[in-house]
Design an enzyme around this catalytic site. Sequence first.
Site, PDB file in Angstrom:
ATOM      1  N   MET A   4      -7.563   8.552   9.517  1.00  0.00           N
ATOM      2  CA  MET A   4      -8.319   8.944   8.210  1.00  0.00           C
ATOM      3  C   MET A   4      -9.365  10.137   8.617  1.00  0.00           C
ATOM      4  SD  MET A   4      -8.567   5.101   6.459  1.00  0.00           S
ATOM      5  CE  MET A   4      -8.785   4.251   7.075  1.00  0.00           C
TER       6      MET A   4
ATOM      7  N   LYS B 225      -3.292   4.390  -3.713  1.00  0.00           N
ATOM      8  CA  LYS B 225      -4.236   4.715  -4.334  1.00  0.00           C
ATOM      9  C   LYS B 225      -3.262   5.853  -4.191  1.00  0.00           C
ATOM     10  CE  LYS B 225      -8.584   2.588  -3.233  1.00  0.00           C
ATOM     11  NZ  LYS B 225      -8.274   1.897  -2.361  1.00  0.00           N
TER      12      LYS B 225
ATOM     13  N   ASP C 260       0.698  -0.830  -0.247  1.00  0.00           N
ATOM     14  CA  ASP C 260       0.131  -0.013  -0.336  1.00  0.00           C
ATOM     15  C   ASP C 260       0.875   1.342  -0.201  1.00  0.00           C
ATOM     16  OD1 ASP C 260      -2.683  -1.742   0.126  1.00  0.00           O
ATOM     17  OD2 ASP C 260      -2.832  -1.190   2.495  1.00  0.00           O
TER      18      ASP C 260
HETATM   19  N1  SAH Z   1      -4.194  -1.118   9.233  1.00  0.00           N
HETATM   20  C1  SAH Z   1      -3.615   0.701   9.657  1.00  0.00           C
HETATM   21  C2  SAH Z   1      -4.736   1.884  10.080  1.00  0.00           C
HETATM   22  C3  SAH Z   1      -5.040   2.006   7.983  1.00  0.00           C
HETATM   23  S1  SAH Z   1      -6.200   3.322   7.739  1.00  0.00           S
HETATM   24  C4  SAH Z   1      -3.026   0.422  11.352  1.00  0.00           C
HETATM   25  O1  SAH Z   1      -2.851   0.079  12.110  1.00  0.00           O
HETATM   26  O2  SAH Z   1      -2.333   1.613  11.756  1.00  0.00           O
HETATM   27  C5  SAH Z   1      -4.770   4.620   7.250  1.00  0.00           C
HETATM   28  C6  SAH Z   1      -4.940   6.063   8.742  1.00  0.00           C
HETATM   29  O3  SAH Z   1      -3.926   5.717   9.468  1.00  0.00           O
HETATM   30  C7  SAH Z   1      -4.441   7.255   8.155  1.00  0.00           C
HETATM   31  O4  SAH Z   1      -5.053   7.513   7.371  1.00  0.00           O
HETATM   32  C8  SAH Z   1      -3.689   7.384  10.135  1.00  0.00           C
HETATM   33  O5  SAH Z   1      -4.916   8.429  10.019  1.00  0.00           O
HETATM   34  C9  SAH Z   1      -3.616   5.761  10.304  1.00  0.00           C
HETATM   35  N2  SAH Z   1      -2.153   6.006   9.845  1.00  0.00           N
HETATM   36  C10 SAH Z   1      -1.415   5.270  10.003  1.00  0.00           C
HETATM   37  N3  SAH Z   1       0.235   4.588  10.013  1.00  0.00           N
HETATM   38  C11 SAH Z   1       0.001   6.678  10.285  1.00  0.00           C
HETATM   39  C12 SAH Z   1       1.300   7.036  10.901  1.00  0.00           C
HETATM   40  N4  SAH Z   1       2.867   6.436  11.050  1.00  0.00           N
HETATM   41  N5  SAH Z   1       1.193   7.857  11.645  1.00  0.00           N
HETATM   42  C13 SAH Z   1      -0.334   8.384  12.196  1.00  0.00           C
HETATM   43  N6  SAH Z   1      -1.297   7.763  11.677  1.00  0.00           N
HETATM   44  C14 SAH Z   1      -0.910   7.093  10.483  1.00  0.00           C
END
Ligand code: SAH
Length: 459
Positions: free
Chosen positions: A382, A269, A247
């Site tokens: 998100m 995307k 991703d």
């Molecule tokens: N599966 C992922 C989440 C996917 S949705 C998890 O468990 O973390 C994607 C969202 O995750 C982003 O829009 C943001 O809100 C959050 N996110 C992912 N990586 C991040 C990071 N390093 N720092 C802050 N937010 C993060």
Amino acid sequence: MKTFPMFLQMAGRHVVIVGGGEQAAQKARLILKTEARLVLVAPELDAELGALVAMGRAEQVPTLSVGVFRGAALVFVATGCVALDHVAHAFAKEAGAIVNVVDRPALCDATTPSILDRDPVVVAISTEGTAPVLARQIRSRMEVLLEPALGELAALAGRLRAEVNQRLPQRERRFFWEWVFNGPPRQALARGAGREAARLVKDRLATGEACSVQGRIALVGAGPGAADLLTLRALRLLQEADVIFYDRLVDPGVLELARRDAERVFVGKEIGASSWPQDRINAVIVAAARQGRQVVRLKSGDPGIFGRVGEELETARAAGIPVEIVPGVTAASAAAASLGRGLTERGATDRLMLATAACKPGDPDPDWATMLQPGTTLAVYMGVRKAPSMIRTLRAASIPMGLEAEIISNASTPREQIIRCTLGQVPEALAEQSIENPAIILIRWSKPAGARTRSEIAA
Ligand code: SAH
């Protein structure tokens, strides 16, 4: 490369160690792992080395001479005395030997690498003397990848090689060995079931069953960004994968840990690029596994949290392809760690809510006010774009606007950014400061002290 790595044949040869103390003993321990004869040159030996001579495992020569070094496979000098080291070195060179003088790099023809021993699998690491600590770090990483019993499996493979060559046509041999080292026997070994691994290998060879490797899919959590927040299982699968579908949020540092010849396919995307609809992703991962490939579907954080694993699991299962989930460190955990506190605090925030502001098109907005109650940490994934409308909803529901909030972007990476403000200030803060994606919003509503039970306060 200033030095060149080679593995020396040691059977039927001898190694000379000059010195009778601990440093000499350290080299002796290394050489004892091989089949070389050991010659110890020293007038006196410490107890450990003395015992080796008494057991017949080494021979003692009390005095230095050029002759003692003739024909030696290797020479180690560790007398602890500068002058004596130089004399021994000069004699050994005169005899044409390859010499290592402990702690005197200028006198070394060869250096001993950092060794990971899974005999007969041996990994030797050198930094050419620039960074011994780094060599040890690399070794600890390899320790994790090469389970202690791996040597047993390799040795078994060595014993069965002739039979495999006899029984299986050449085309199938590679599949057979891949199945051994990647498939059920290796997995049994990793669980500590060495005997089961050996039985599986022998049974398969006896039945002559064709060994095309079965494709499988792993939905793997890549963690929040920092590569060392990966799980060991994720690392193993990355190293075994033939193809990796990843991703947008997967950090390049994580991808670097994959097998070098693994195919990497970006299915995220990105604005301006052609996007990958979910059903196309489902189709390509299943197609790759059907070709017998080991497929890793790498998703940021924990794949089971806002990672849309459901459809991928379903498609794989419907196609009869083995599929597993490998959990990862989710963004909320990484964000709290960056803030230097927990996501929950006993008696103050006993409830943790993970919510996303990005629901399915057409779905109503999340019911933020119900989620946010006293005693709650709310982690909004998100949520940056929808933050203003979320705050409006919360304000309308009379949620206190003075609650603590934090916006953390790129948690766990060098680009990490933290904004601390009140709930009411979140939209303003987001508008004023350019916040990079990905970002998570943490909102904390601690229980008032009075709401805690007596025992909670006492604890
Ligand atoms: N599966 C992922 C989440 C996917 S949705 C998890 O468990 O973390 C994607 C969202 O995750 C982003 O829009 C943001 O809100 C959050 N996110 C992912 N990586 C991040 C990071 N390093 N720092 C802050 N937010 C993060």
